[in-house]
Design a protein around this motif. Structure first.
Motif, mmCIF file in Angstrom:
data_model
loop_
_atom_site.group_PDB
_atom_site.id
_atom_site.type_symbol
_atom_site.label_atom_id
_atom_site.label_comp_id
_atom_site.label_asym_id
_atom_site.label_seq_id
_atom_site.Cartn_x
_atom_site.Cartn_y
_atom_site.Cartn_z
ATOM 1 N N VAL A 6 0.756 -1.100 0.297
ATOM 2 C CA VAL A 6 -0.028 0.137 -0.162
ATOM 3 C C VAL A 6 0.950 1.399 0.099
ATOM 4 O O VAL A 6 0.662 1.998 -0.899
ATOM 5 C CB VAL A 6 -0.890 -0.061 1.135
ATOM 6 C CG1 VAL A 6 -1.798 1.384 1.380
ATOM 7 C CG2 VAL A 6 -1.990 -1.308 1.072
ATOM 8 N N GLU A 7 2.062 1.093 0.876
ATOM 9 C CA GLU A 7 2.848 2.430 0.910
ATOM 10 C C GLU A 7 3.264 2.554 -0.553
ATOM 11 O O GLU A 7 3.683 3.708 -0.962
ATOM 12 C CB GLU A 7 3.954 2.166 2.167
ATOM 13 C CG GLU A 7 3.318 2.255 3.269
ATOM 14 C CD GLU A 7 4.383 2.198 4.435
ATOM 15 O OE1 GLU A 7 5.594 1.951 4.187
ATOM 16 O OE2 GLU A 7 4.022 2.075 5.617
ATOM 17 N N GLY A 8 3.892 1.514 -1.150
ATOM 18 C CA GLY A 8 4.268 1.742 -2.585
ATOM 19 C C GLY A 8 3.512 2.231 -3.676
ATOM 20 O O GLY A 8 3.775 3.095 -4.333
ATOM 21 N N VAL A 9 2.204 2.016 -3.608
ATOM 22 C CA VAL A 9 1.176 2.368 -4.596
ATOM 23 C C VAL A 9 1.052 4.113 -3.838
ATOM 24 O O VAL A 9 1.055 4.685 -5.115
ATOM 25 C CB VAL A 9 -0.031 1.729 -4.344
ATOM 26 C CG1 VAL A 9 -1.160 2.348 -5.151
ATOM 27 C CG2 VAL A 9 0.058 0.192 -4.839
ATOM 28 N N VAL A 10 1.029 4.120 -2.729
ATOM 29 C CA VAL A 10 0.689 5.623 -2.359
ATOM 30 C C VAL A 10 2.157 6.298 -2.685
ATOM 31 O O VAL A 10 1.719 7.564 -3.307
ATOM 32 C CB VAL A 10 0.525 5.891 -0.964
ATOM 33 C CG1 VAL A 10 0.758 7.170 -0.534
ATOM 34 C CG2 VAL A 10 -0.862 5.121 -0.458
ATOM 35 N N ALA A 11 3.331 5.904 -2.708
ATOM 36 C CA ALA A 11 4.364 6.679 -2.956
ATOM 37 C C ALA A 11 4.282 6.760 -4.565
ATOM 38 O O ALA A 11 4.890 7.979 -4.910
ATOM 39 C CB ALA A 11 5.708 5.848 -2.687
ATOM 40 N N ARG A 12 4.070 6.113 -5.366
ATOM 41 C CA ARG A 12 4.241 6.264 -6.866
ATOM 42 C C ARG A 12 3.061 6.923 -7.354
ATOM 43 O O ARG A 12 3.376 8.079 -8.192
ATOM 44 C CB ARG A 12 3.905 5.023 -7.363
ATOM 45 C CG ARG A 12 5.025 3.842 -7.455
ATOM 46 C CD ARG A 12 4.979 2.732 -8.416
ATOM 47 N NE ARG A 12 3.987 1.856 -8.144
ATOM 48 C CZ ARG A 12 3.938 0.957 -7.457
ATOM 49 N NH1 ARG A 12 4.946 0.509 -6.619
ATOM 50 N NH2 ARG A 12 2.905 0.185 -7.243
ATOM 51 N N GLY A 13 1.879 7.180 -6.518
ATOM 52 C CA GLY A 13 0.886 8.119 -6.660
ATOM 53 C C GLY A 13 1.333 9.403 -6.368
ATOM 54 O O GLY A 13 1.011 10.422 -7.193
ATOM 55 N N LEU A 14 1.966 9.737 -5.270
ATOM 56 C CA LEU A 14 2.489 11.047 -4.809
ATOM 57 C C LEU A 14 3.446 11.525 -5.665
ATOM 58 O O LEU A 14 3.431 12.594 -6.181
ATOM 59 C CB LEU A 14 2.723 11.119 -3.588
ATOM 60 C CG LEU A 14 3.827 12.232 -3.097
ATOM 61 C CD1 LEU A 14 2.421 13.349 -2.680
ATOM 62 C CD2 LEU A 14 4.197 12.109 -1.548
ATOM 63 N N ALA A 15 4.524 10.557 -6.089
ATOM 64 C CA ALA A 15 5.301 10.956 -6.944
ATOM 65 C C ALA A 15 4.889 11.353 -8.503
ATOM 66 O O ALA A 15 5.351 12.146 -8.990
ATOM 67 C CB ALA A 15 6.386 9.802 -7.139
ATOM 68 N N ALA A 16 3.966 10.613 -8.944
ATOM 69 C CA ALA A 16 3.327 10.840 -10.156
ATOM 70 C C ALA A 16 2.817 12.316 -10.050
ATOM 71 O O ALA A 16 2.551 13.139 -11.028
ATOM 72 C CB ALA A 16 2.354 9.866 -10.549
ATOM 73 N N ARG A 17 2.020 12.542 -8.940
ATOM 74 C CA ARG A 17 1.183 13.851 -8.900
ATOM 75 C C ARG A 17 2.096 14.975 -9.012
ATOM 76 O O ARG A 17 1.965 15.815 -9.317
ATOM 77 C CB ARG A 17 0.228 13.958 -7.460
ATOM 78 C CG ARG A 17 -1.026 12.977 -7.785
ATOM 79 C CD ARG A 17 -1.778 12.833 -6.503
ATOM 80 N NE ARG A 17 -2.859 11.833 -7.029
ATOM 81 C CZ ARG A 17 -3.888 11.956 -6.172
ATOM 82 N NH1 ARG A 17 -4.248 12.621 -5.237
ATOM 83 N NH2 ARG A 17 -4.851 10.893 -6.559
#
Length: 146
Positions: A6-17
């Motif tokens: 979950v943290e990995g998905v959130v991190a990629r989402g944040l980085a992409a944003r």
């Protein structure tokens, strides 16, 4: 999904944003902001430590747990609501607006959009249909042969 996934998905989402903000929001000379420019402005706005390296880590997903104040400073700098980072629906809406902003930076797209303003609703429908046909044709050309 475990907590790490979950943290990995959130991190990629944040980085992409964050990366989308850098891509869409430009300096007055239309150049892309540097990490140093943004980090400095965020440091001044938040009063907290905000290094160029830290911003790079957020942009690349190597750091995934920024403080609320860091995200608020980024939101303030790029002139988006802080919800862009927290609210999935509002974040998606803003991401769409950022994509439109990026497209309008292209002179050809901007010229077409400005000319389309004077069209009737029927004319806009026709232009939209033509764009769809051309987009499908272009996509088919880009697909590798099966």
């Amino acid at each position: 999904m475990d907590a790490g996934a979950v943290e990995g998905v959130v991190a990629r989402g944040l980085a992409a944003r964050i990366e989308a903000l850098f891509t869409a929001v430009r300096r007055p000379d239309r150049g892309q902001y540097t990490n140093e420019e943004v980090a400095r402005a965020c440091r001044e706005a938040s009063g907290e430590s905000f290094s160029t390296t830290y911003l790079w880590q957020l942009r690349t997903g190597r750091r995934d747990n920024p403080t609320k104040r860091h995200l608020e400073a980024l939101a303030r700098f790029f002139e988006v609501p802080p919800a862009y980072f927290f609210d999935g629906c509002q974040g998606a809406r803003i991401a769409g607006e950022l994509a439109l902003l990026g497209a309008l930076r292209d002179a050809g797209v901007r010229s077409l959009a400005l000319r389309a303003v004077a069209l009737s609703p029927e004319g806009l429908d026709t232009v939209g249909e033509l764009v769809e046909v051309i987009a499908r044709r272009d996509a088919a050309r880009r697909r590798p042969p099966v």
